[in-house]
Design an enzyme around this catalytic site. Structure first.
Site, mmCIF file in Angstrom:
data_model
loop_
_atom_site.group_PDB
_atom_site.id
_atom_site.type_symbol
_atom_site.label_atom_id
_atom_site.label_comp_id
_atom_site.label_asym_id
_atom_site.label_seq_id
_atom_site.Cartn_x
_atom_site.Cartn_y
_atom_site.Cartn_z
ATOM 1 C CD GLU A 45 -13.674 38.282 110.848
ATOM 2 O OE1 GLU A 45 -13.770 39.525 110.830
ATOM 3 O OE2 GLU A 45 -14.493 37.825 110.296
ATOM 4 C CE1 TYR A 128 -16.823 42.614 113.314
ATOM 5 C CE2 TYR A 128 -14.200 42.567 112.749
ATOM 6 C CZ TYR A 128 -15.694 42.201 112.372
ATOM 7 O OH TYR A 128 -15.858 41.825 111.396
ATOM 8 C CG ASP A 146 -19.219 45.183 110.562
ATOM 9 O OD1 ASP A 146 -20.514 45.068 110.641
ATOM 10 O OD2 ASP A 146 -18.756 44.757 109.555
ATOM 11 C CB CYS A 194 -29.354 46.918 105.345
ATOM 12 S SG CYS A 194 -30.123 48.086 106.271
ATOM 13 C CB CYS A 201 -37.102 47.983 102.392
ATOM 14 S SG CYS A 201 -35.728 48.924 102.930
ATOM 15 C CB CYS A 204 -34.777 43.457 103.617
ATOM 16 S SG CYS A 204 -34.085 43.421 104.965
ATOM 17 C CB CYS A 210 -37.027 46.723 109.395
ATOM 18 S SG CYS A 210 -36.014 48.324 109.068
HETATM 19 FE FE1 SF4 Z 1 -32.458 47.737 106.005
HETATM 20 FE FE2 SF4 Z 1 -34.672 47.726 107.337
HETATM 21 FE FE3 SF4 Z 1 -34.661 48.049 104.637
HETATM 22 FE FE4 SF4 Z 1 -34.107 45.720 105.914
HETATM 23 S S1 SF4 Z 1 -35.772 46.631 105.835
HETATM 24 S S2 SF4 Z 1 -32.755 46.769 104.147
HETATM 25 S S3 SF4 Z 1 -33.057 46.248 107.702
HETATM 26 S S4 SF4 Z 1 -33.802 49.437 106.146
#
Ligand code: SF4
Length: 323
Positions: A45, A128, A146, A194, A201, A204, A210
């Site tokens: 870390e 953190y 972070d 992301c 996306c 994702c 989102c």
């Molecule tokens: Fe990022 Fe939202 Fe796209 Fe997922 S859907 S990669 S959280 S912008």
């Protein structure tokens, strides 16, 4: 905040399980993910703060081979810790890590604190890092934020949110059952899917929740500066002359480097040209072979790997074949 995710606990549960399922199947195989040893997790870390995973991978194994336990680190000389840190930059981290190891061994009978509260009393451990170690090594349900997590959460909620709000949302979301994995999954999502410029996306795991599904305006990048740096390589027999950075230097105090020249020597070609970046500055470094320079100390070449050299000095001495 009118984001459904943060109003409905059922959405949060689904978000968590989708994220963790994705993490279980896709996570990168990194050495600090194969251990439960809090010392090793702590070292990773600290190294990962402000340093890319690829650079940490190069140093992590070597550092732990040299200091395999917290006792070994606590009893080592600071110079040898700085030498092992050479190339990672931000040397204050190594000083703090060493001071914290001493504190754990001398005052806490070698037991690393298991809570964020206890960890934060150690040098160099902020909110953190404390939450990361407590959740990953000890299963405490504390969230981490972070840069990656901040970006993911901003995109998920669909706009700029303040840091206190980001922390609050992260705390609401963190899995109580697998907090360490959840935190790593959020960071992994930001690092691999992301991403700042081109979020992917379509693949994702949390796109359902989102609000953005695409990049949002990023904070303006700090302007980079380019500077010339002239240095001297002074070698006599099997020794090389180095100078120690003084306390007047706010960074890398106490580390050894090549003597600097005020201007390039006239009429001679440099022995080496290297590029080096420190924080927001890119240095164009040129090195001349110089027969004598008054200041500095002679070091036997065979001892160079064991002294705390700056990353630039190490780079030049490697380039010229001295280490
Ligand atoms: Fe990022 Fe939202 Fe796209 Fe997922 S859907 S990669 S959280 S912008």
């Amino acid at each position: 905040m009118d984001c459904a995710l943060f109003q409905d606990p059922a959405h949060r549960r689904l978000f968590r399980s989708a994220l963790l399922r994705w993490y279980d199947g896709q996570k990168r195989d990194l050495p600090w993910r194969r251990t439960q040893d809090p010392y090793r997790i702590w070292v990773s870390e600290i190294m990962l703060q402000q340093t890319r995973v690829a650079a940490v991978l190069e140093h992590y194994r070597e550092f732990l081979a040299r200091f395999p336990t917290i006792q070994a680190l606590a009893t080592a000389e600071l110079d040898s810790v700085l030498a092992a840190w050479s190339g990672l930059g931000y040397y204050r981290r190594a000083r703090h890590l060493h001071a914290a190891a001493k504190k754990v061994v001398e005052e806490l009978e070698g037991e690393i604190p298991q809570t964020t509260e206890g960890l934060r009393r150690l040098p160099g451990i902020g909110r953190y890092t404390a939450a990361a170690i407590a959740s990953i090594a000890f299963g405490e349900a504390s969230a981490v934020v972070d840069g990656n997590v901040e970006r993911v959460l901003q995109r998920v909620v669909g706009g700029q949110i303040s840091m206190p709000e980001t922390w609050r949302l992260a705390e609401e979301l963190v899995s109580r059952r697998r907090p360490g994995d959840f935190n790593q999954a959020m960071m992994e999502l930001g690092a691999t899917i992301c991403t700042p410029e081109q979020p992917r996306c379509l693949v994702c795991p949390v796109h359902r929740w989102c609000a953005t599904r695409g990049p949002i305006a990023q904070k303006r990048q700090t302007a980079r500066e380019t500077r010339d740096l002239f240095q001297a390589l002074v070698v006599r027999g099997s020794k090389v002359k180095l100078v120690r950075r003084s306390r007047e230097n706010s960074v890398m105090t106490g580390m050894w480097e090549l003597p600097e020249l005020d201007c390039p020597p006239e009429g001679t070609e440099p022995l080496a040209k290297v590029k080096h970046s420190i924080m927001n500055t890119d240095y164009r470094v040129r090195v001349w072979a110089v027969s004598e320079i008054r200041r500095g100390r002679w070091w036997p070449i065979e001892q160079l790997p064991d002294i705390p050299l700056t990353g630039l000095a190490r780079k030049i001495l490697r380039h010229t074949g001295h280490i």
